[in-house]
Design a protein around this motif. Structure first.
Motif, PDB file in Angstrom:
ATOM      1  N   HIS A 122     -32.981  73.882 -13.587  1.00 21.77           N
ATOM      2  CA  HIS A 122     -34.003  73.125 -14.023  1.00 21.77           C
ATOM      3  C   HIS A 122     -34.460  71.867 -13.704  1.00 21.77           C
ATOM      4  CE1 HIS A 122     -34.306  76.592 -17.429  1.00 21.77           C
ATOM      5  NE2 HIS A 122     -34.799  76.887 -16.251  1.00 21.77           N
ATOM      6  N   ASP A 123     -33.282  71.031 -13.166  1.00 22.97           N
ATOM      7  CA  ASP A 123     -33.435  69.983 -12.371  1.00 22.97           C
ATOM      8  C   ASP A 123     -34.262  69.937 -11.402  1.00 22.97           C
ATOM      9  OD1 ASP A 123     -31.920  68.407 -14.270  1.00 22.97           O
ATOM     10  OD2 ASP A 123     -30.054  68.826 -13.248  1.00 22.97           O
ATOM     11  N   HIS A 172     -39.833  70.760 -16.996  1.00 21.70           N
ATOM     12  CA  HIS A 172     -38.430  70.452 -16.770  1.00 21.70           C
ATOM     13  C   HIS A 172     -37.857  70.065 -18.072  1.00 21.70           C
ATOM     14  CE1 HIS A 172     -35.699  66.988 -16.045  1.00 21.70           C
ATOM     15  NE2 HIS A 172     -35.032  67.747 -15.757  1.00 21.70           N
ATOM     16  N   GLN A 225     -35.229  71.932 -20.501  1.00 24.32           N
ATOM     17  CA  GLN A 225     -34.118  71.369 -20.657  1.00 24.32           C
ATOM     18  C   GLN A 225     -33.552  71.437 -22.148  1.00 24.32           C
ATOM     19  OE1 GLN A 225     -32.050  71.416 -18.083  1.00 24.32           O
ATOM     20  NE2 GLN A 225     -31.903  69.456 -17.447  1.00 24.32           N
ATOM     21  N   THR A 283     -30.284  73.592 -23.793  1.00 25.69           N
ATOM     22  CA  THR A 283     -29.449  72.938 -24.431  1.00 25.69           C
ATOM     23  C   THR A 283     -29.601  73.104 -25.982  1.00 25.69           C
ATOM     24  OG1 THR A 283     -30.604  70.772 -24.459  1.00 25.69           O
ATOM     25  CG2 THR A 283     -29.136  71.336 -22.743  1.00 25.69           C
TER      26      THR A 283
END
Length: 273
Positions: free
Chosen positions: A46-47, A212, A216, A220
């Protein structure tokens, strides 16, 4: 197939246009969530979404450069938006150099360079075509609140306090940097193609950047918010990303509507942006 028969896309688009504003808003939210789900499954790192956002922003700047070089006019462009963009990019570059250095730093450097060139062209080479009377958004309306907010709400990491405040400032400034450009379009009501392409590119870039951060956080399971620090700062990062996406959502709707309608010049109704 008869000549008057609409394609499925045109039929759906015609149906959407007939819906009341509340239904359109609901459909926009559903579409955004569907896009996020799709991006989560097709983009594994996703970076890359953040890199894509920077790349799309750079493409938008290239469209502006083409407009300035080909048409020799800066009519319809907001100098103040370009200056706000240069400020937040410069601050973000400073933060990148003192806090971390990666591919984003290189992309920001390239975007800052082209933005400064656009500012130079508007201020000096094409000044005669600059719509200064239309570009009447007072910068202190965004600069002062962003500075105050950055002093009050910033990361709680181990970095120097000045660096943490600078980091917060560039996040807040990026969220509102497009407002002067929207004011120019609101004042003129007519947006020529290159400016419309540029602002649409900004909208796409902001959505990718927002995606993004959201993905993220989801991946996480909230640990990213903890890594950003404590207090209000983690929430403010997400809010800033969402705000800058929704600021441009209305314009992007009319841009897509204009493209599907085959119109080269975008005409905005009263109350838009």
């Amino acid at each position: 197939m008869k000549g008057g028969t609409k394609s499925p896309i045109q039929a759906v688009w015609s149906w959407v246009r007939r819906q009341p504003p509340k239904v359109k808003a609901f459909l926009a939210v559903v579409s955004g969530m569907a896009a996020l789900v799709l991006l989560r499954f097709i983009v594994h790192d996703h970076d890359n979404l953040f890199v894509a956002a920077e790349a799309v922003h750079s493409i938008g700047i290239c469209v502006l450069i083409y407009k300035l070089m080909k048409e020799k006019t800066c009519a319809g462009l907001s100098l103040k938006s370009q200056e706000l963009t240069a400020i937040f990019l410069a601050v973000r570059l400073y933060c990148s150099f003192v806090m971390e250095y990666d591919i984003h730093t290189i992309l920001d450097l390239a975007t800052l360079g082209t933005t400064l060139w656009v500012i130079f062209m508007i201020r000096f080479k094409l000044r005669a075509s600059y719509m200064e009377d239309k570009d009447n958004f007072a910068l202190y309306y965004v600069l002062v609140p962003c500075v105050v907010l950055a002093v009050l709400i910033h990361p709680s990491t181990s970095h120097n306090i000045l660096n943490r405040i600078s980091w917060a400032l560039c996040v807040y400034l990026e969220a509102v940097s497009v407002l002067p450009q929207l004011r120019v379009m609101q004042n003129t009501k007519i947006v020529e193609p290159f400016t419309a392409h540029y602002v649409f590119a900004l909208g796409v870039a902001r959505f990718l950047s927002c995606a993004h951060w959201v993905l993220q956080v989801v991946d996480t399971r909230g640990r990213l918010l903890v890594a950003l620090g404590y207090g209000l700062w983690p929430s403010m990062v997400l809010i800033s990303e969402i705000v800058q996406t929704f600021i441009l959502a209305d314009f992007c709707y009319y841009y897509v509507k204009s493209v599907f309608g085959g119109q080269l010049v975008l005409r905005l109704p009263s109350g838009v942006v």
